[in-house]
Design a protein around this motif. Sequence first.
Motif, PDB file in Angstrom:
ATOM      1  N   VAL A  21       0.846  -1.201   0.000  1.00 13.65           N
ATOM      2  CA  VAL A  21       0.000   0.000   0.000  1.00 13.65           C
ATOM      3  C   VAL A  21       0.874   1.240   0.000  1.00 13.65           C
ATOM      4  O   VAL A  21       0.673   2.176  -0.786  1.00 13.65           O
ATOM      5  CB  VAL A  21      -0.941   0.002   1.223  1.00 13.65           C
ATOM      6  N   LEU A  22       1.888   1.255   0.877  1.00 12.70           N
ATOM      7  CA  LEU A  22       2.765   2.428   0.954  1.00 12.70           C
ATOM      8  C   LEU A  22       3.489   2.641  -0.374  1.00 12.70           C
ATOM      9  O   LEU A  22       3.607   3.766  -0.864  1.00 12.70           O
ATOM     10  CB  LEU A  22       3.780   2.259   2.094  1.00 12.70           C
ATOM     11  N   LEU A  23       3.940   1.541  -0.965  1.00 12.40           N
ATOM     12  CA  LEU A  23       4.638   1.636  -2.249  1.00 12.40           C
ATOM     13  C   LEU A  23       3.736   2.229  -3.312  1.00 12.40           C
ATOM     14  O   LEU A  23       4.138   3.099  -4.084  1.00 12.40           O
ATOM     15  CB  LEU A  23       5.084   0.240  -2.691  1.00 12.40           C
ATOM     16  N   ALA A  24       2.477   1.725  -3.335  1.00  7.36           N
ATOM     17  CA  ALA A  24       1.535   2.196  -4.348  1.00  7.36           C
ATOM     18  C   ALA A  24       1.314   3.689  -4.192  1.00  7.36           C
ATOM     19  O   ALA A  24       1.271   4.444  -5.176  1.00  7.36           O
ATOM     20  CB  ALA A  24       0.213   1.444  -4.222  1.00  7.36           C
ATOM     21  N   LEU A  25       1.200   4.141  -2.929  1.00  5.60           N
ATOM     22  CA  LEU A  25       0.915   5.554  -2.690  1.00  5.60           C
ATOM     23  C   LEU A  25       2.144   6.427  -2.898  1.00  5.60           C
ATOM     24  O   LEU A  25       2.028   7.638  -3.074  1.00  5.60           O
ATOM     25  CB  LEU A  25       0.371   5.752  -1.279  1.00  5.60           C
ATOM     26  N   ALA A  26       3.348   5.800  -2.850  1.00  5.69           N
ATOM     27  CA  ALA A  26       4.563   6.583  -3.026  1.00  5.69           C
ATOM     28  C   ALA A  26       4.592   7.214  -4.418  1.00  5.69           C
ATOM     29  O   ALA A  26       5.238   8.234  -4.630  1.00  5.69           O
ATOM     30  CB  ALA A  26       5.789   5.693  -2.821  1.00  5.69           C
ATOM     31  N   GLU A  27       3.871   6.623  -5.361  1.00  4.70           N
ATOM     32  CA  GLU A  27       3.901   7.151  -6.731  1.00  4.70           C
ATOM     33  C   GLU A  27       2.844   8.205  -6.977  1.00  4.70           C
ATOM     34  O   GLU A  27       2.784   8.793  -8.042  1.00  4.70           O
ATOM     35  CB  GLU A  27       3.704   6.014  -7.721  1.00  4.70           C
ATOM     36  N   GLY A  28       1.957   8.400  -6.019  1.00  7.31           N
ATOM     37  CA  GLY A  28       0.909   9.404  -6.223  1.00  7.31           C
ATOM     38  C   GLY A  28      -0.333   9.021  -5.446  1.00  7.31           C
ATOM     39  O   GLY A  28      -0.473   7.877  -5.005  1.00  7.31           O
ATOM     40  N   ASP A  29      -1.247   9.997  -5.288  1.00  5.83           N
ATOM     41  CA  ASP A  29      -2.452   9.758  -4.504  1.00  5.83           C
ATOM     42  C   ASP A  29      -3.397   8.844  -5.267  1.00  5.83           C
ATOM     43  O   ASP A  29      -3.558   8.970  -6.476  1.00  5.83           O
ATOM     44  CB  ASP A  29      -3.155  11.093  -4.220  1.00  5.83           C
ATOM     45  N   LEU A  30      -4.024   7.927  -4.543  1.00  9.98           N
ATOM     46  CA  LEU A  30      -4.926   6.961  -5.183  1.00  9.98           C
ATOM     47  C   LEU A  30      -6.125   6.712  -4.285  1.00  9.98           C
ATOM     48  O   LEU A  30      -6.086   6.933  -3.077  1.00  9.98           O
ATOM     49  CB  LEU A  30      -4.211   5.624  -5.398  1.00  9.98           C
ATOM     50  N   HIS A  31      -7.201   6.195  -4.910  1.00  8.66           N
ATOM     51  CA  HIS A  31      -8.344   5.727  -4.120  1.00  8.66           C
ATOM     52  C   HIS A  31      -8.264   4.212  -4.027  1.00  8.66           C
ATOM     53  O   HIS A  31      -7.364   3.584  -4.592  1.00  8.66           O
ATOM     54  CB  HIS A  31      -9.669   6.169  -4.748  1.00  8.66           C
ATOM     55  N   GLY A  32      -9.224   3.608  -3.312  1.00  9.79           N
ATOM     56  CA  GLY A  32      -9.169   2.185  -2.990  1.00  9.79           C
ATOM     57  C   GLY A  32      -8.887   1.288  -4.184  1.00  9.79           C
ATOM     58  O   GLY A  32      -7.908   0.539  -4.197  1.00  9.79           O
ATOM     59  N   TRP A  33      -9.731   1.374  -5.208  1.00 10.91           N
ATOM     60  CA  TRP A  33      -9.551   0.479  -6.342  1.00 10.91           C
ATOM     61  C   TRP A  33      -8.247   0.787  -7.070  1.00 10.91           C
ATOM     62  O   TRP A  33      -7.576  -0.101  -7.593  1.00 10.91           O
ATOM     63  CB  TRP A  33     -10.749   0.568  -7.290  1.00 10.91           C
TER      64      TRP A  33
END
Lengths: 917, 130
Positions: B28-40
Amino acid sequence: MGTRMIAGTPNGGVLQHIGLWLYRGTLVWVPRRLRIQVRDELLSTFAAGQRHVREKGGPAGLLLFTVKELAGLFAMGVNARRRGRWGRSAIARGPAPYRMRPVRGPRRTVVQLIQDVRFALRNIARRPAAMSLAVFTIAIGIGASSAMFSVVDTVLLRPLPYPDPERVVSVYPTIPEWRGHQSLGHVWDRASWSYPEFAEWKQRQTSFEIGAVISGGAETLTGAGEPERINTGRASWELFSILGVSPALGRLFTAEDDNRTGERVTLLSAEFWRNRFGADSDVVGSTIRLSNNLHTVVGVLPDGFEVAGYQAVLWTPVGGPPDETQRGNHNLKMIARLRDGAAIERAQAETAQSLLAQPEPDHVVHGANVLPLLEDITQDARAPLFIFVASSLLVLVVACGNVAALLLGVGIEREQELAVRGALGAGRGRLAGQLLTESVVLAVLGGVVGIAVAGVAIEIIVSMAPADAHRIDQVGIDGRVLGFGVVMSGLSGLLLGLMPALSFSRTSIVRSMQASRAPGVAKSRLQSAVVAGEMAVATVLLVGAGLLTRSLMELNAVEPGFQAEGLASVLVSPDYGRFDADDEAAEDAAVDAYFGEIRAELAAIPGVDDVAISSSSPFGRSRSNNFIELEGYEPADGELLIGERYFVSDNYVNVLQTRLLEGRHFTVADDRPDAAPVAMINEPLARHAWPGESAVGKRLSFWAGDFTIVGVVEEVRDRSLSSSSVFQYYVPRQRMGGRGGSFVIRAGGDLAAVIALVRDRIWSVDPDLPVRSVLPLRERMQQSLAEQRLSAQLMLAFSGVAIFLALLGVYGVTARTVAWRTREVGIRVALGAEQSRVMGMILRHGVRLALIGTGIGLVLSFGIMRVLESALYGTAPTDPLTLVLVAVSVGVMSLVASLPSSIRATRVDPMVALRAE
Amino acid sequence: MARNPTQGRDDPADPQTFLPLPDLALHVLLALAEGDLHGWGIIKRIGELTEGRSRPSSGSLYLSMVKLEERTLITDAPTRPDDDDDPRRRYYTLTPLGTRVLEAETSRLSRLVGHARGLGVAGAPPGMEP
């Protein structure tokens, strides 16, 4: 049609819908505090995932995704609980020392209940197959009944969206002499008002705060983009204040607007305003052209404004200064608001008095009918809907019966367990309570799944229902439906649990612990009785479905009085205003030339044999009735002789291929403005007026003059396939000014190819002519049967589910019989009984059970099916063929249901069977 | 998730107390490190990061995210994209602490990987193939 639509959705819209409901249902499992925190986001994420997967992976991928997501959600619940942070409350978990102390008082009940529920869940988990079947069965029952409840609640029960809706009423004159009349009977207690009658009523009445008249209409909108035929409404200014409406923009009508001599004004619906005017707020004050008259837009109605099913995209004022020439023009419906506390009876009497005091040129009004608006607009739907609700509740009863039988079976096997627990000190009340809890838990689980089933069922029902049915688009699952589902689950749970609870708490401990696996005779009898009862209920539903299907088949087989194959009708709405001329003859000639040109264009389409023109065509909705007089015929006292009239081109009867029974067809020479006045009549009219005599040569008169009858044709079923013996007469159209609303095309070639070209051909003559619809007559006939088809399909679905469940019950009983009587079977086989005899023994048991139930069901049907009488066509409620068919098919099906168990019985090894004890 | 939930609370500023991160939290942290995202969006991104080997269900994702948010590793994103179509959605972003925890975890992991390489049980680092 609906089912096809759904099955045809290639990417699984329904699957998505079911998935979402299941997901929502499973969410309940997540501890509440956590759920509140993340519910919306979870739903949004799941929905986004669904869309994504659906695009990529199709239905299979979607299914996989949904299953995975549900499992994930379930795991979320488990993990959150295990972590304790969101888990059960401290009381339930209870530290160990606390739990060991005896608990008293109300807390004890709670603790016991929690124990029971946990125990019940464990028990259910221990028998996954049987219990899933039970949950699934209850789910079907709850789903069916909740879906029907949702429809009834939305359509019939929910109040109308007006302030004090119970005071909003419809007010009708009644004309008792129309009662039972073949053309007017259905409106005798809902006759229409004329404007002068309404104006006078307003002066006299005291029971109402205010009344308004409305009517529907259609106008051609030109000048703003494409010409369009639109449905409009006319309303006197009071309507909007009765309904408590305030405008979204501009103003509503005022008393001054109801003055015909002033400028013409109009109010737009919000939807029309958005679609046609791009929600431009400058629209107020601008003008639009309706049927060649300029109207000033004075305001826009609020979103969702709707009254009594009028699908008007804009409204114009209805009123005008009192004009006595309009007294006979009865085309208005009245909606009124009762004074607070005014009695309907008094309002009715007062209205009747006001009507009786008025001069009546056409007909004599005898009374008035005042009824709540909601009741008025849902009158026709009431009876069928209640029948369906009753049927769906019967499905629930069968489902409960099935699960009860299942639980009895399971319970019989658990007798020893219960006996041991009794011996260890559990009181009978405690044991009964625990059994009851188990069934309630089962029913609640069934209810949760049932709501998802209801969601799917609602989608199917709504897609099959006529689109213009009142509020049908609003049917869905809301709090009330959920509440209904919960109550039904609770009731089912109690019903299910009561029987085993009572029967087992009576069990003698000693006897049970001694006994072999064979249950008491009483209990297996009880189980059989339950299954027979299920069969009886299922039979009643099956008979109902059979009768409705039979009736639908009869309707499909009706000779409509024309050859529908290769026939299409085209409904157009010409704007006759454009032909306005000072000279009437010149105007008629222009109209005729116009229709002639279109007809020639249509006739030139490859594959078209002939084209006729008529004022109305079969199943085309618009019809005209006229009072008629017949030469030498004296109407009986009080008889109203009314005929449906058709102004037709000379070839109309030929194109329809309606059979000529006597005399001759119209000729081209008859269809001229100056030709001798001739008419054709249909056979019921000829037989009614001149039984045993020839009608040819006699005279028929109506408002247009006297006409000599030259031919008699068979009856054309025009308004519906079930209406028969309607008097009809035909007159050449040119004599009547050449107006006509429909073209009927007879094609020898490919009808679909012809239809595809019709609009373009018409528009090549007149690009401004709105074409309302082009359809094969076969399809129009099918559309007219939509309601009957829906009834039959719903009933078939309900009865199908019920009989399936009942057969499952039969299977269950025979399977258990084999299990319990293993020893007996073993001995029989050991003693040399033939396989066929052993098989026969089990088969007989199953079939006899089913037939006893069916017999009871058939007897019940005799009485019950009378409620269907009015819905049936050409089929008696006691139709012997249907009854026999039902009995035979139930017999055969129960034989099949008992077969697996009987085969298993023959495989019993005597040695094993005897050793088993 | 974090094996000991009380550790982080003792010294919320020290990223080390959060380690080791459970796989899902790391993802999750990695995914968000690239930019803001919502759940899906996070689920999809994790699917890409792991080359399709892992795609958490919404249930497990949110259980993890609730924890991460409580421990202030992630929070609401300050802005949402203009074309957002679902008002129920929330967009998430890494907090400064979240970023530091992610750095700490990745350096811990790379030390482990380096160690493994030293023992010859892991492949050569990218670009250093023989």
